[in-house]
Design a protein around this motif. Structure first.
Motif, short mmCIF file in Angstrom:
data_model
loop_
_atom_site.label_atom_id
_atom_site.label_comp_id
_atom_site.label_asym_id
_atom_site.label_seq_id
_atom_site.Cartn_x
_atom_site.Cartn_y
_atom_site.Cartn_z
N LYS A 109 0.83 -1.20 0.00
CA LYS A 109 0.00 0.00 0.00
C LYS A 109 0.86 1.25 0.00
CE LYS A 109 -3.71 -2.17 2.73
NZ LYS A 109 -4.48 -2.09 3.99
N VAL A 110 0.29 2.31 -0.52
CA VAL A 110 0.95 3.62 -0.43
C VAL A 110 0.73 4.16 0.98
CG1 VAL A 110 0.85 6.01 -1.20
CG2 VAL A 110 0.75 4.17 -2.87
N LEU A 111 1.82 4.60 1.62
CA LEU A 111 1.73 5.13 2.99
C LEU A 111 1.54 6.64 2.99
CD1 LEU A 111 4.58 3.28 4.94
CD2 LEU A 111 2.13 2.85 5.08
N LYS A 112 0.73 7.12 3.91
CA LYS A 112 0.65 8.55 4.16
C LYS A 112 1.40 8.83 5.46
CE LYS A 112 -3.60 9.68 1.70
NZ LYS A 112 -4.98 10.27 1.78
N VAL A 113 2.52 9.53 5.33
CA VAL A 113 3.39 9.81 6.47
C VAL A 113 3.43 11.32 6.66
CG1 VAL A 113 5.67 9.53 7.47
CG2 VAL A 113 4.75 7.78 5.93
N GLY A 114 2.71 11.80 7.67
CA GLY A 114 2.60 13.24 7.82
C GLY A 114 1.90 13.82 6.60
N LYS A 115 2.55 14.76 5.93
CA LYS A 115 1.99 15.33 4.70
C LYS A 115 2.47 14.59 3.46
CE LYS A 115 1.77 20.01 6.67
NZ LYS A 115 2.23 21.42 6.53
N ASP A 116 3.45 13.68 3.63
CA ASP A 116 4.07 13.01 2.49
C ASP A 116 3.35 11.71 2.11
OD1 ASP A 116 5.80 15.07 2.72
OD2 ASP A 116 7.54 13.88 3.32
N ILE A 117 3.61 11.28 0.88
CA ILE A 117 3.10 10.00 0.36
C ILE A 117 4.30 9.15 0.00
CG2 ILE A 117 1.70 8.93 -1.44
CD1 ILE A 117 0.33 11.76 -1.70
N VAL A 118 4.37 7.90 0.50
CA VAL A 118 5.59 7.11 0.40
C VAL A 118 5.30 5.67 -0.03
CG1 VAL A 118 7.69 6.38 1.61
CG2 VAL A 118 6.54 8.50 2.30
N ILE A 119 6.16 5.15 -0.93
CA ILE A 119 6.19 3.73 -1.28
C ILE A 119 7.42 3.15 -0.62
CG2 ILE A 119 6.40 2.04 -3.14
CD1 ILE A 119 5.04 4.05 -5.00
N VAL A 120 7.28 1.99 0.05
CA VAL A 120 8.36 1.42 0.87
C VAL A 120 8.82 0.07 0.32
CG1 VAL A 120 9.01 0.64 3.18
CG2 VAL A 120 7.48 2.61 2.91
N LYS A 121 10.14 -0.12 0.33
CA LYS A 121 10.73 -1.40 -0.05
C LYS A 121 11.77 -1.81 0.99
CE LYS A 121 13.67 -3.58 -3.58
NZ LYS A 121 14.40 -3.38 -4.85
N LEU A 122 11.78 -3.08 1.37
CA LEU A 122 12.82 -3.62 2.25
C LEU A 122 13.93 -4.19 1.36
CD1 LEU A 122 13.89 -4.47 5.06
CD2 LEU A 122 12.73 -6.66 4.70
#
Length: 595
Positions: A451-464
């Motif tokens: 899923k796309v994360l909403k972090v504060g005001k930002d939008i983030v895609i995460v990969k390990l």
């Protein structure tokens, strides 16, 4: 007989007072001469110092023959704030900004002093710098920032340069003075600070010693400058009683601290002060804040579970309790951590962070993020390529979405995120927000969060990228790393000592002389001026003017007639009432030979 003759005859007969005005010249005493010349000297000195201070009203520090101006300091401090604080949080004119600026000035002034110091020392040593040395230093700066993995060439173009050579030339042109300082420093250290030796036993002792301490305390407040002496005596007796109670069961320290400590900030947490790192014999927080000397010296060699004897500081009487410790050995044990890559859309206007994005702009970014995530998950585009094309995080976009090597946490050259640190960190103080680390923690190496994360005001895609587990390594397997670090620590201490000696030799003074002078003048001259005036008045009344003076002394004999009798005598002698013509009695010494 004329009028004047009659008056003279009456004076001889002592029927009317003899009047004589005499000027008495008394030599000024030595004490008053010294006092007056001292006052003159002080006035001249104050005027001289005031003129000198005013001439330095825009100077914040002096280093040998060089000066650090107010404008220079404020400009550098503001640059530091811009590097450390998000643009949308910088609001000049506010109270918070003034606090940030004051803190930044404290850090910046030491940096500027070092720069001025090395420039003068380098010139003193006649160090010659060739163009290649400037180029080499600039290349080091580029290597620290360019992507370790990913498209370095594209990153350079993103910075506005055709290639690495052009970027290096630009750095040299714009930062020659800073590069000169660095080269001078390297040359001077090479000449005057030798590489230290470290034995295997020293390395082992360091490996087993404490690196951090977690402290608690109980405080009974006492200020010797304000409180009566008997208060200090009572507080000392009380702290002794508290220690006796604690020593029956030291584990009850937090409970007793809540009841009896007078430190309102820590007592609610059982006296907990948090973790302190041991650096060059000082206990400091992650932010670099230290402890008062007496407290520091008492705590630094304590063991876990130990309660100190009463410690006196400017704040009062303390009892110190070490609740936990971390050994240096733990630094060499790989922690449970993860390498993470991200594609980030910034939720503020990049050109003007203080300007919020509209709802439509935010929605557009969110839609783009969802489409990019779909393309990456389907294999239509690689994560690295998507980061390069779409990410708005300039630090990671050309490094396949991973933070650059300059933020590495160990010799691997990568940033390893720790879940606990991310959770405990204050907003903006850790490279990754806790939501990002928590999302990556549940993934497998190479996996992308669905899923796309909403972090504060930002939008983030995460990969390990990858993950590692905690390992406890034996000393022999990390001995060379320990020796290397201990050598670096010893060398840093030697460098600091050498710099301090050179600062003393060259002469370093910090402070604006005009501000200091005006503050002193306000508190020592203006404020007590009324009392000073009263003192001068009293002093003048005690005979300041014992030099040449005119005084009057009534030497009228005891049998001198009254005013009415005098008037009758004058009338009988044919002299009209003189009224105001009668002279005021003046100092006169009676003549014994006069009839």
């Amino acid at each position: 007989m004329g009028k004047e003759s009659k008056i003279r005859e009456l004076r001889r007969a002592k029927l009317i007072p003899q009047v004589k005005e005499t000027k008495v010249y008394k030599p000024m005493s030595k004490g008053w001469r010294v006092t007056i010349w001292t006052i003159i000297f002080v006035i001249i000195a104050l005027l001289g110092f005031g003129v000198w201070a005013y001439s330095g009203r825009k100077i914040e520090a002096r280093v040998g023959t060089a000066s650090i101006t107010t404008d220079e300091l404020e400009q550098k401090a503001f640059q530091l704030i811009q590097q450390q604080v998000p643009q949308d949080q910088i609001k000049p004119g506010t109270e918070d900004f003034q606090k940030m600026l004051a803190s930044a000035k404290e850090q910046t002034i030491q940096q500027l002093i070092s720069e001025k110091l090395f420039l003068q020392l380098g010139e003193r040593e006649n160090i010659i710098i060739e163009d290649k040395q400037y180029q080499d230093e600039a290349q080091k700066l580029i290597d620290q920032q360019k992507p370790k993995e990913g498209n370095a060439a594209e990153w350079i173009k993103q910075q506005g340069f055709e290639n690495e050579v052009k970027m290096r030339e630009f750095i040299v042109e714009r930062n020659k003075d800073q590069l000169k300082v660095q080269i001078y420093m390297n040359k001077l250290f090479e000449k005057y600070v030798k590489d230290p030796e470290v034995t295997d036993q020293e390395a082992l002792d360091f490996y087993n010693s404490n690196a951090e301490l977690k402290l608690s305390h109980i405080l009974l407040k006492y200020d010797s400058t304000k409180d009566p002496a008997d208060v200090g005596t009572k507080k000392k007796a009380q702290i002794d009683e508290i220690r006796t109670e604690i020593m029956k069961d030291p584990k009850k320290f937090p409970e007793i601290a809540k009841q009896k400590s007078e430190d309102d900030a820590s007592k609610v947490n059982g006296g907990d002060l948090g973790w302190y790192k041991i650096q060059n014999g000082q206990l400091v927080t992650d932010q670099g804040n230290g402890l008062v000397k007496d407290f520091n010296d008492a705590a630094i060699n304590m063991k876990v579970g130990e309660v100190s004897s009463p410690v006196r500081t400017v704040y009062g009487w303390h009892l110190i309790y070490v609740t936990d410790a971390k050994k240096n050995s733990e630094k060499y044990n790989p922690t449970e951590a993860a390498r993470i890559a991200t594609i980030r859309w910034v939720g503020t206007n990049k050109s003007d962070p203080n300007k919020a994005l509209t709802a439509d702009e935010l929605k557009k970014k969110e839609n783009q993020a969802n489409q990019v995530l779909k393309d990456v998950l389907s294999g239509k585009v690689t994560f690295a390529k998507a980061a390069e094309q779409y990410s708005e995080d300039d630090l990671s976009k050309f490094n396949a979405g991973e933070l650059p090597s300059m933020l590495s946490t160990d010799s691997s050259g990568f940033f390893w995120a720790e879940l606990q640190k991310a959770r405990e960190a204050q907003a903006g103080s850790y490279p990754y927000e806790k939501e990002i680390v928590e999302a990556a923690w549940g993934l497998k190496p190479g996996q992308i969060y669905s899923k796309v994360l909403k972090v504060g005001k930002d939008i983030v895609i995460v990969k390990l990228i990858t993950k590692r587990n905690y390992q406890k390594l034996p000393f022999e397997s990390v001995k060379q790393d320990v020796i290397k670090q201990l050598k670096a620590q010893k060398k840093s201490e030697q460098q600091s000592k050498w710099i301090e000696e050179e600062r003393n030799n060259l002469g370093v003074s910090i402070g604006n002389p005009w501000k200091s002078f005006t503050t002193w003048w306000q508190s020592n001259i203006v404020a007590p001026f009324e009392d000073f005036g009263m003192w001068v008045g009293k002093l003048m009344g005690k005979g300041v003017g014992e030099g040449t003076t005119t005084t009057t002394t009534d030497q009228t004999p005891a049998n001198m007639p009254s005013q009415e009798e005098l008037q009758k005598i004058l009338e009988n002698q044919g002299i009209p009432n003189p009224g105001s013509q009668v002279p005021t009695p003046a100092p006169a010494t009676p003549n014994p030979n006069q009839p």
